[in-house]
Design an enzyme around this catalytic site. Structure first.
Site, PDB file in Angstrom:
ATOM      1  CG  ASN A 144      -1.917  -1.175   1.085  1.00  0.00           C
ATOM      2  OD1 ASN A 144      -2.005  -1.841   0.049  1.00  0.00           O
ATOM      3  ND2 ASN A 144      -2.629  -1.456   2.165  1.00  0.00           N
ATOM      4  CB  CYS A 181      13.135  15.655  -9.815  1.00  0.00           C
ATOM      5  SG  CYS A 181      13.942  15.835 -11.407  1.00  0.00           S
ATOM      6  CG  HIS A 203       4.034  -1.974  -4.674  1.00  0.00           C
ATOM      7  ND1 HIS A 203       2.894  -2.725  -4.718  1.00  0.00           N
ATOM      8  CD2 HIS A 203       5.024  -2.796  -5.101  1.00  0.00           C
ATOM      9  CE1 HIS A 203       3.184  -3.948  -5.159  1.00  0.00           C
ATOM     10  NE2 HIS A 203       4.470  -4.013  -5.394  1.00  0.00           N
ATOM     11  CB  CYS A 212      17.922  16.957  -9.981  1.00  0.00           C
ATOM     12  SG  CYS A 212      16.403  17.715  -9.385  1.00  0.00           S
ATOM     13  CB  SER A 242      -2.705  -8.871  -0.958  1.00  0.00           C
ATOM     14  OG  SER A 242      -2.036  -8.849  -2.219  1.00  0.00           O
ATOM     15  CG  ASP A 253      -3.151   3.341   2.094  1.00  0.00           C
ATOM     16  OD1 ASP A 253      -4.003   2.478   1.807  1.00  0.00           O
ATOM     17  OD2 ASP A 253      -2.337   3.212   3.026  1.00  0.00           O
ATOM     18  CB  CYS A 256      12.179  19.008 -11.643  1.00  0.00           C
ATOM     19  SG  CYS A 256      13.383  19.477 -10.402  1.00  0.00           S
ATOM     20  CB  ALA A 309      -8.633  -6.941   6.681  1.00  0.00           C
TER      21      ALA A 309
HETATM   22  N1  APR Z   1     -10.943  -7.240   3.754  1.00  0.00           N
HETATM   23  C1  APR Z   1     -10.246  -8.273   3.193  1.00  0.00           C
HETATM   24  N2  APR Z   1     -10.009  -8.384   1.858  1.00  0.00           N
HETATM   25  C2  APR Z   1     -10.491  -7.398   1.080  1.00  0.00           C
HETATM   26  C3  APR Z   1     -11.246  -6.306   1.586  1.00  0.00           C
HETATM   27  C4  APR Z   1     -11.467  -6.257   2.995  1.00  0.00           C
HETATM   28  N3  APR Z   1     -12.154  -5.278   3.559  1.00  0.00           N
HETATM   29  N4  APR Z   1     -11.590  -5.494   0.539  1.00  0.00           N
HETATM   30  C5  APR Z   1     -11.067  -6.066  -0.577  1.00  0.00           C
HETATM   31  N5  APR Z   1     -10.427  -7.217  -0.253  1.00  0.00           N
HETATM   32  C6  APR Z   1      -9.657  -8.103  -1.125  1.00  0.00           C
HETATM   33  C7  APR Z   1     -10.171  -8.223  -2.538  1.00  0.00           C
HETATM   34  O1  APR Z   1     -11.063  -9.295  -2.645  1.00  0.00           O
HETATM   35  C8  APR Z   1      -8.893  -8.461  -3.339  1.00  0.00           C
HETATM   36  O2  APR Z   1      -8.627  -9.842  -3.470  1.00  0.00           O
HETATM   37  O3  APR Z   1      -8.383  -7.500  -1.234  1.00  0.00           O
HETATM   38  C9  APR Z   1      -7.781  -7.847  -2.480  1.00  0.00           C
HETATM   39  C10 APR Z   1      -7.152  -6.599  -3.067  1.00  0.00           C
HETATM   40  O4  APR Z   1      -6.453  -7.015  -4.203  1.00  0.00           O
HETATM   41  P1  APR Z   1      -5.907  -5.950  -5.270  1.00  0.00           P
HETATM   42  O5  APR Z   1      -6.957  -4.973  -5.578  1.00  0.00           O
HETATM   43  O6  APR Z   1      -5.313  -6.727  -6.377  1.00  0.00           O
HETATM   44  O7  APR Z   1      -4.792  -5.159  -4.449  1.00  0.00           O
HETATM   45  P2  APR Z   1      -3.285  -5.600  -4.114  1.00  0.00           P
HETATM   46  O8  APR Z   1      -3.175  -7.063  -3.905  1.00  0.00           O
HETATM   47  O9  APR Z   1      -2.819  -4.726  -3.044  1.00  0.00           O
HETATM   48  O10 APR Z   1      -2.558  -5.203  -5.498  1.00  0.00           O
HETATM   49  C11 APR Z   1      -1.191  -5.350  -5.592  1.00  0.00           C
HETATM   50  O11 APR Z   1      -1.164  -4.174  -7.669  1.00  0.00           O
HETATM   51  O12 APR Z   1      -2.125  -2.514  -8.844  1.00  0.00           O
HETATM   52  C12 APR Z   1      -0.969  -2.864  -8.199  1.00  0.00           C
HETATM   53  O13 APR Z   1       0.699  -1.546  -7.184  1.00  0.00           O
HETATM   54  C13 APR Z   1      -0.624  -1.937  -7.045  1.00  0.00           C
HETATM   55  O14 APR Z   1       0.136  -2.523  -4.822  1.00  0.00           O
HETATM   56  C14 APR Z   1      -0.791  -2.837  -5.821  1.00  0.00           C
HETATM   57  C15 APR Z   1      -0.576  -4.219  -6.383  1.00  0.00           C
HETATM   58 ZN    ZN Z   2      14.960  17.844 -11.034  1.00  0.00          ZN
END
Ligand code: APR
Ligand code: ZN
Length: 272
Positions: free
Chosen positions: A124, A151, A143, A154, A217, A126, A176, A260
Site C-alpha cells: 500500500n 524528480c 510499492h 535530480c 491482497s 496510502d 521539476c 480484514a
Molecule cells: N478485507 C479483506 N479483503 C479485502 C477487503 C477487505 N475489507 N476489501 C477487498 N479485499 C480483497 C479483494 O477481494 C482483493 O482480493 O483484497 C484484495 C485486493 O487485491 P488488489 O486490488 O489486487 O490489491 P493488491 O493485492 O494490493 O494489489 C497489488 O497491484 O495494482 C498494483 O501496485 C498496485 O500494490 C498494488 C498491487
Molecule cells: Zn529535477
C-alpha cells in the site's frame, strides 16, 4: 487422532471426548501466541474499509483506469501518459489524505505493542499504517508511498500537497523547478524497479519468520506476491485473510474469507 480445524462444530475423537473445534480466528490467535514474531503482509484490501478502493475488485481502480496507461516506460517517454497519470493521482488525492485508518490498521499497532510484530510488509502507498501510529521502522513499503514526489533526474523532492496545488492551479504535467525533469509520486509503477533495501529485507524477514499473515491482497502482483511463498519455503505457517480466493490459498495453513477490519481485530482480541 485427526483434528479438523477448518470446520466449526464438534467431532468425537477416539477417546470419545467432545472436542470443540477451534474457530479459525482462535486458531490464528493460538499460532500468534505460540511464536515470538509474526510477519504481516498487506494489500489494498485492508484500506477498502477506510474508503480507498482497491485495484482488482469490481468497481476498483483498474475498472476506472487502464493500468496499461501507467507502465513506467510510458510515463517516462510520453507527456500524454504523464497527463493521464497525474489526472488519476489528482482524483485519488483527497480520497487518500482524508481516509482514516480502520480497525485492521489499529489491530496491527496492537500486535506490535504486544511485542509480536516482526515487520509489516505492505504494497500500500496510502500511508494509513503510519497514520494509525505503527512504528515506521517496522514498515517495509514495497510499492513506495504517495505522500512524496521526486524528480526522476535530480531527485529533488516535493510534498504531494505542494504538487496537488500546482495541479489544481491548472498544471497538467508538473515538472521539476530545479532541472525541468519529470516529477513522479514516489510510488512504484508497473515495470519500474523495486526499492532494493525494502525488497531484500522483506524477503529475508519472510524466509525467517514462523508465522506469516497475508491480509487484503489478491497476491497476483510480483515480486511482492512471492513473499508468502518465501515464508512457506522457510517453514513458516501461512495464514491468508481475504474477501476473495487467492492463487495461494492451496499453500496456506489457514484461509479466512472475511473483512480484514472485522477478522483481524477479532484475532487480536483472542491473543493473550
Ligand atoms: N478485507 C479483506 N479483503 C479485502 C477487503 C477487505 N475489507 N476489501 C477487498 N479485499 C480483497 C479483494 O477481494 C482483493 O482480493 O483484497 C484484495 C485486493 O487485491 P488488489 O486490488 O489486487 O490489491 P493488491 O493485492 O494490493 O494489489 C497489488 O497491484 O495494482 C498494483 O501496485 C498496485 O500494490 C498494488 C498491487
Ligand atoms: Zn529535477
Amino acid at each position: 487422532m485427526v483434528i479438523l480445524i477448518k470446520k466449526r462444530g464438534c467431532k468425537r475423537d477416539r477417546r470419545g471426548k467432545m472436542k470443540e473445534e477451534l474457530s479459525r480466528e482462535v486458531q490464528v490467535a493460538n499460532w500468534i501466541n505460540s511464536v515470538d514474531k509474526v510477519v504481516v503482509f498487506t494489500g489494498a484490501g485492508v484500506s477498502t474499509e477506510s474508503g480507498i478502493p482497491d485495484f482488482r475488485s469490481p468497481g476498483g481502480l483498474w475498472d476506472r483506469y487502464d493500468p496499461n496507461d501507467f507502465l513506467y516506460q510510458k510515463i517516462i517517454s510520453s507527456e500524454e501518459s504523464r497527463k493521464k497519470y497525474w489526472k488519476m493521482h489528482s482524483e485519488l488525492y483527497y480520497i487518500i489524505i482524508e481516509a482514516e485508518p480502520n480497525p485492521s490498521h489499529y489491530a496491527l499497532v496492537d500486535l506490535d505493542k504486544m511485542g509480536k510484530l516482526d515487520c509489516l510488509i505492505t504494497q500500500n502507498i496510502d500511508n494509513l499504517h503510519q497514520k494509525a501510529g505503527l512504528d515506521e521502522n517496522k514498515i517495509l513499503e514495497l510499492h513506495g508511498n504517495t505522500m512524496k514526489v521526486a524528480c526522476l533526474s535530480c531527485h529533488n523532492s516535493y510534498t504531494r500537497k505542494e504538487i496537488q496545488e500546482w495541479l489544481e492551479n491548472g498544471i497538467e504535467v508538473p515538472c521539476c523547478e530545479k532541472c525541468k525533469g519529470i516529477l513522479k509520486p514516489t510510488t512504484i509503477a508497473f515495470g519500474q524497479s523495486m526499492p532494493v533495501r525494502e525488497t531484500e529485507e522483506a524477503e529475508r524477514k519472510s524466509r525467517n519468520c514462523e508465522l506469516f499473515i497475508a491480509m487484503g491482497s489478491s497476491l497476483v502482483v510480483h515480486p511482492a506476491a512471492l513473499m508468502p511463498l518465501y515464508a512457506k519455503e522457510g517453514g513458516a505457517r501461512l495464514v491468508i485473510i481475504n474477501l476473495t480466493p487467492t492463487p495461494y490459498d492451496g499453500q496456506a495453513d489457514l484461509v479466512i474469507s472475511g473483512k480484514a477490519g472485522e477478522v483481524f481485530p477479532e484475532i487480536l482480541a483472542t491473543v493473550k
